[in-house]
Scaffold this active site. Structure first.
Site, mmCIF file in Angstrom:
data_model
loop_
_atom_site.group_PDB
_atom_site.id
_atom_site.type_symbol
_atom_site.label_atom_id
_atom_site.label_comp_id
_atom_site.label_asym_id
_atom_site.label_seq_id
_atom_site.Cartn_x
_atom_site.Cartn_y
_atom_site.Cartn_z
ATOM 1 N N HIS A 1 0.739 -2.410 -8.204
ATOM 2 C CA HIS A 1 0.531 -1.403 -7.156
ATOM 3 C C HIS A 1 -0.415 -1.875 -6.062
ATOM 4 C CE1 HIS A 1 1.728 1.690 -10.442
ATOM 5 N NE2 HIS A 1 2.775 1.189 -9.835
ATOM 6 N N GLN B 1 -1.437 -2.037 -13.272
ATOM 7 C CA GLN B 1 -1.235 -0.963 -12.308
ATOM 8 C C GLN B 1 -2.530 -0.666 -11.553
ATOM 9 O OE1 GLN B 1 1.170 2.389 -14.276
ATOM 10 N NE2 GLN B 1 0.542 1.097 -16.007
ATOM 11 N N GLY C 1 -4.007 9.529 -26.085
ATOM 12 C CA GLY C 1 -3.287 10.659 -25.522
ATOM 13 C C GLY C 1 -1.808 10.387 -25.325
ATOM 14 N N CYS D 1 -4.613 -7.650 16.630
ATOM 15 C CA CYS D 1 -3.824 -6.943 17.640
ATOM 16 C C CYS D 1 -4.530 -6.982 18.995
ATOM 17 C CB CYS D 1 -3.578 -5.498 17.208
ATOM 18 S SG CYS D 1 -2.409 -5.311 15.836
#
Length: 362
Positions: free
Chosen positions: A157, A129, A298, A227
């Site tokens: 991600h 992640q 945790g 572009c």
């Protein structure tokens, strides 16, 4: 347009501190036994990169310490209105100043131990992640080909190290960083001074910095060079990162499920599974009756799920010994693996660098 505000799941945010303890010896034995059981798919989160100096959004006990943290929303970053343009000025200035500490971060002992297990095909598929690219840096010692690395690591991600314009043109982040410097010489001088003095702003895991208390109005976001070559002006860019409100590409989602299916078991490291894109992979593994083992400090979203075994311990405290035990003679006989198991920094953020203080938006 109605926007759904993402939040940290209640079961993580308001969970009491974890009290159970496990010895290092017992933890190494349990994780080693799990890895010895078959081909393992690995899912990593922010906790894995803490020893590289990249702080997670959690305190020392693994709990999220600021329930008011607001993420960056995709719709804000690509908004074509003047409000969106101002938002991007603010975002790209903070990202410009915060990127170098992320880019300069070094893999820690966990990254290299995992790379050794990848090199030996104990962990053929790693899903992360994290957007810092540190798994790639560690695996570079393996001399894998670019295709082998691509097959070995899936960035669920995305990555901070590439930037894409709204028309899909991709550029390396280092090149984009140079463009930002050229367009903003005054900020380049400021950044040079910061790096010279070492007085760096507090950097977030997503590569931007905390609130600077200054105006962003003079910061120039350059046009996409591709572009411009096509005779159109466009300065709407975003990092190749999945922001809140943005969908994970179909091919990434499908591959993440395939990686789960191709493994005999699933190991989780340093993640609370706060994002559904990660949590659903655990659910998928459980639906397929695959063993699931978690190493995290945790509370997590998967706590209490039948079929998930968990130990509360920092990965860096055990994973190098786990790798040596699982790899056996390869740990000393294979020169690449030996090098990996002797590599890595241990440079966690200061102990008082937690999330008890309010955090800036983004």
């Amino acid at each position: 347009m109605r926007i759904s505000i993402p939040s940290i799941p209640h079961e993580i945010l308001f969970a009491p501190p974890t009290l159970d303890k496990i010895s290092l010896v017992d933890a190494v034995q349990r994780v080693s036994a799990f890895l010895a059981g078959g081909k393992t798919t690995l899912l990593t989160g922010a906790g894995v990169s803490v020893d590289s100096g990249i702080r997670a959004y959690r305190g020392h006990d693994g709990r999220y310490m600021n329930p008011n943290y607001k993420p960056i929303f995709y719709h804000e970053l690509v908004d074509e209105s003047p409000k969106g343009a101002a938002f991007r000025q603010r975002y790209w200035l903070r990202s410009y100043l915060g990127y170098m500490p992320i880019n300069n971060a070094l893999p820690n002992t966990t990254h290299y131990a995992l790379a050794a297990l990848q090199h030996a095909s104990i962990i053929p598929n790693l899903i992360t992640q994290n957007v810092d690219g540190l798994h790639h840096k560690a695996l570079a010692l393996s001399k894998f080909s670019p295709m082998q690395v691509q097959n070995a690591i899936l960035e669920l991600h995305g990555t901070l190290h590439s930037v894409r314009c709204k028309y899909g043109h991709l550029v390396d982040r280092a090149e984009f960083q140079d463009s930002l410097s050229s367009a903003n010489p005054q900020w380049k001088s400021f950044l040079d001074d910061v790096q010279r003095t070492g007085n760096e702003p507090r950097t977030n895991p997503d590569g931007d910095v905390e609130q600077l208390g200054i105006s962003y109005e003079d910061f120039v976001v350059p046009d996409c060079p591709t572009c411009l070559h096509q005779n159109q002006k466009n300065n709407i860019h975003k990092p190749e990162v999945i922001f809140f409100g943005e969908s994970i590409p179909t091919e990434v989602k499908e591959r993440s499920f395939k990686d789960i299916e191709n493994g005999d078991r699933l190991l989780l490291m340093g993640t609370t599974l706060a994002t559904y894109s990660a949590y659903r992979l655990v659910k998928h593994a459980l639906e397929l009756k695959k063993p699931v083992f978690m190493i995290n400090v945790g509370p997590t979203r998967a706590d209490g799920l039948p079929g998930v075994e968990k130990i509360n311990i920092p990965t860096g405290a055990i994973i190098r010994d786990v790798a040596r035990g699982v790899l056996g003679s390869l740990a000393t006989d294979d020169l690449i693996i030996r090098d990996m198991l002797n590599s890595g920094v241990v440079m966690p953020p200061p102990a008082d660098d937690d999330d008890r203080a309010p955090r800036a938006v983004g």
